[in-house]
Design a protein around this motif. Structure first.
Motif, short mmCIF file in Angstrom:
data_model
loop_
_atom_site.label_atom_id
_atom_site.label_comp_id
_atom_site.label_asym_id
_atom_site.label_seq_id
_atom_site.Cartn_x
_atom_site.Cartn_y
_atom_site.Cartn_z
N ARG A 68 -9.90 31.74 -28.04
CA ARG A 68 -10.16 32.57 -26.86
C ARG A 68 -11.12 31.94 -25.86
N ARG A 69 -11.54 30.72 -26.15
CA ARG A 69 -12.42 30.02 -25.21
C ARG A 69 -11.56 29.47 -24.08
N VAL A 70 -11.18 30.36 -23.21
CA VAL A 70 -10.20 30.03 -22.17
C VAL A 70 -10.92 29.60 -20.90
N THR A 71 -10.32 28.68 -20.16
CA THR A 71 -10.85 28.35 -18.83
C THR A 71 -10.61 29.54 -17.94
N ARG A 72 -11.70 30.21 -17.56
CA ARG A 72 -11.56 31.50 -16.89
C ARG A 72 -11.23 31.35 -15.40
N THR A 73 -11.10 30.13 -14.94
CA THR A 73 -10.75 29.94 -13.54
C THR A 73 -9.25 29.81 -13.34
N MET A 74 -8.51 29.44 -14.38
CA MET A 74 -7.10 29.14 -14.18
C MET A 74 -6.24 29.72 -15.30
N ALA A 75 -6.51 30.94 -15.73
CA ALA A 75 -5.75 31.55 -16.81
C ALA A 75 -4.45 32.13 -16.26
N GLU A 76 -3.35 31.88 -16.98
CA GLU A 76 -2.06 32.49 -16.64
C GLU A 76 -1.72 33.51 -17.72
N PHE A 77 -1.53 34.74 -17.30
CA PHE A 77 -1.19 35.82 -18.22
C PHE A 77 0.26 36.22 -18.02
N TRP A 78 0.85 36.70 -19.10
CA TRP A 78 2.17 37.32 -19.04
C TRP A 78 2.02 38.79 -19.37
N LEU A 79 2.40 39.64 -18.43
CA LEU A 79 2.37 41.08 -18.64
C LEU A 79 3.79 41.53 -18.98
N SER A 103 0.03 32.61 -28.54
CA SER A 103 -0.68 33.35 -27.48
C SER A 103 -1.71 34.27 -28.10
N THR A 104 -2.65 34.66 -27.27
CA THR A 104 -3.59 35.73 -27.63
C THR A 104 -3.10 36.98 -26.92
N ASN A 105 -2.98 38.08 -27.64
CA ASN A 105 -2.32 39.27 -27.12
C ASN A 105 -3.27 40.46 -27.03
N HIS A 135 -1.20 30.06 -25.00
CA HIS A 135 -2.06 28.92 -25.25
C HIS A 135 -1.48 27.68 -24.58
N LYS A 136 -2.34 26.72 -24.36
CA LYS A 136 -1.92 25.51 -23.65
C LYS A 136 -0.73 24.86 -24.34
N LYS A 137 0.19 24.39 -23.53
CA LYS A 137 1.38 23.65 -23.98
C LYS A 137 2.32 24.50 -24.85
N SER A 138 2.16 25.83 -24.77
CA SER A 138 3.02 26.68 -25.61
C SER A 138 3.95 27.54 -24.77
N LEU A 139 3.97 27.37 -23.45
CA LEU A 139 4.72 28.27 -22.58
C LEU A 139 6.21 28.29 -22.93
N ARG A 140 6.79 27.12 -23.06
CA ARG A 140 8.22 27.03 -23.33
C ARG A 140 8.58 27.65 -24.68
N LYS A 141 7.81 27.31 -25.70
CA LYS A 141 8.07 27.85 -27.03
C LYS A 141 7.86 29.36 -27.06
N LEU A 142 6.81 29.83 -26.39
CA LEU A 142 6.55 31.28 -26.35
C LEU A 142 7.70 32.01 -25.68
N ARG A 143 8.24 31.43 -24.61
CA ARG A 143 9.36 32.08 -23.93
C ARG A 143 10.56 32.19 -24.86
N GLU A 144 10.83 31.14 -25.62
CA GLU A 144 11.96 31.15 -26.55
C GLU A 144 11.76 32.22 -27.63
N VAL A 145 10.53 32.31 -28.13
CA VAL A 145 10.23 33.28 -29.18
C VAL A 145 10.39 34.71 -28.67
N LEU A 146 9.92 34.97 -27.46
CA LEU A 146 10.05 36.32 -26.89
C LEU A 146 11.51 36.66 -26.63
N ASN A 147 12.27 35.69 -26.14
CA ASN A 147 13.69 35.95 -25.90
C ASN A 147 14.41 36.28 -27.21
N ASP A 148 14.05 35.58 -28.29
CA ASP A 148 14.66 35.88 -29.58
C ASP A 148 14.23 37.26 -30.08
#
Length: 405
Positions: free
Chosen positions: A19-30, A57-59, A347-360
């Motif tokens: 959770r030690r996220v860079t708080r200036t450039m966080a991208e969230f998915w709602l 991801s952290t949810n 989490h960093k470098k996980s966007l593509r994999k996270l999208r696949e997991v959510l779609n499944d």
């Protein structure tokens, strides 16, 4: 104990290091998904799924109150209106953030820490989002709430335009003042550099001129100035001030040869400044300087206004996101209202994999939805604005990086 046996709170404990996220450039998915037996189960299933895939991801739960649903026709129309309002609120929020950076000037590196909402940083506000019942009463219709937000942000934008125009004018005047006070002898105000005794005043025949002479030509000036024209008072030149490149000298001569003397000076690369010693005008100039310096302190006032109204705009924008999630969830999943809104911090470098997991995970919600790279390019008439992100689940992206590079 396997990770499958952990509950959602335990999983959150495990991922606390992430959770030690860079708080200036966080991208969230709602996102939102239909409630299972309970909405808590929907959230737990998401947490388990993303945890099983190397902590993608952290949810967080995203709390949306029980809003008034209205009719289907109203919801369909409101869906498009909210899309436009979403873009508008984001635009004004970014304008304020950008302008605050300009106002902070030398302290621009502290811009991000000044971008807060409800007294906390943007990531904290998002992850702990609570609907503001005082500003946006849930007894109002969805359309009325959207109109309240639209009017609020529009008024802020109008005030921003007025305040920025006034500030830019003040800033321009101050910059001109600073150039006159600290610039080259060729352009700066000479009133602070000379004294009354440097001039021959109230003479019918004589006049004292101020001349800017490059330092490399000073010896030439000393040798030439008495012979540039007739009627120059001998040994009347004195050095009054010097900077790195030039020196300011005085010379006294008869008024009748002033124009000729100016011409000869130009030929020899000596610059005669237009200056008339007047205590009245100098006093008026100092009064103007004092006024501008007082106005400059109002920079603090506008920066405070920008900080406050950035927070107002950002919170209004996130409430629009909440409205969109509510409306789209009802349109997608039907009545009675039963869905769980969730905020994911990939989490960093996980966007593509996270999208696949959510779609499944949510593919059963809409068999017509496309998966993988093709998802997000569909045009769904009536439900959403054309050519926007579309997935089997309700999805909106939120970024806290609001500063243009």
């Amino acid at each position: 104990m396997s990770i499958k046996s952990l509950n959602c709170l335990q999983i959150h404990g495990i991922v606390s290091l992430f959770r030690r996220v860079t708080r200036t450039m966080a991208e969230f998915w709602l996102v939102s998904a239909p409630g299972d037996k309970t909405c808590q189960q929907t959230f737990d299933k998401l947490c388990m799924t993303t945890a099983n895939q190397n902590m993608l991801s952290t949810n967080y739960k995203f709390a949306i109150p029980d809003l008034k649903v209205g009719t289907l026709d109203i919801l369909v129309g409101l869906s498009d209106d909210l899309g436009k309002l979403d873009a508008y609120c984001e635009s004004v929020t970014k304008k304020i953030a950008q302008y605050l950076g300009e106002v902070l000037e030398a302290q621009r590196d502290k811009l991000q820490e000044n971008l807060v909402a409800n007294g906390v940083d943007l990531v904290t506000y998002l992850t702990r989002f609570q609907w503001d019942l005082a500003k946006y009463p849930i007894k109002q219709s969805l359309k009325n709430i959207a109109e309240i937000i639209g009017k609020q942000v529009s008024q802020i934008e109008t005030d921003l335009r007025t305040k920025s125009q006034a500030y830019n004018s003040l800033k321009g005047n101050l910059q001109n003042l600073e150039r006159k006070a600290t610039g080259s002898l060729l352009t700066r105000n000479l009133g602070d550099l000379v004294k009354k005794e440097d001039f021959v005043l109230d003479s019918e025949y004589l006049q004292t001129l101020l001349v800017v002479v490059p330092k490399s030509f000073h010896h030439e000036w000393a040798a030439k100035y008495e012979q540039l024209t007739d009627m120059v008072v001998p040994r009347s030149s004195r050095i009054l001030y010097e900077d790195d490149e030039n020196c300011l000298v005085s010379v006294t001569l008869f008024r009748r040869v002033v124009d000729e003397f100016r011409h000869k000076c130009r030929e020899n690369k000596f610059n005669v400044r237009d200056f008339q010693y007047s205590e009245t005008e100098m006093a008026a100039g100092k009064t103007e300087i004092n006024k501008l310096e007082a106005d400059k302190k109002k920079q603090y006032d506008i920066s405070e206004w920008l900080k406050v109204n950035f927070g107002e705009c950002f919170t209004a924008w996130i409430h629009v996101k909440a409205l969109r999630v509510f409306v789209e969830s009802v349109l997608r999943y039907g009545l009675p209202v039963n869905f769980q809104a969730m905020l994911l911090l990939p989490h960093k470098k996980s966007l593509r994999k996270l999208r696949e997991v959510l779609n499944d995970l949510y593919s059963h919600l809409d068999n017509s939805a496309m998966s993988g790279d093709m998802a997000g390019q569909m045009d769904i008439p009536g439900l959403m604005m054309g050519n926007v992100d579309y997935y089997p689940y309700v999805f909106y992206k939120i970024t806290t990086d609001l500063i243009e590079k």
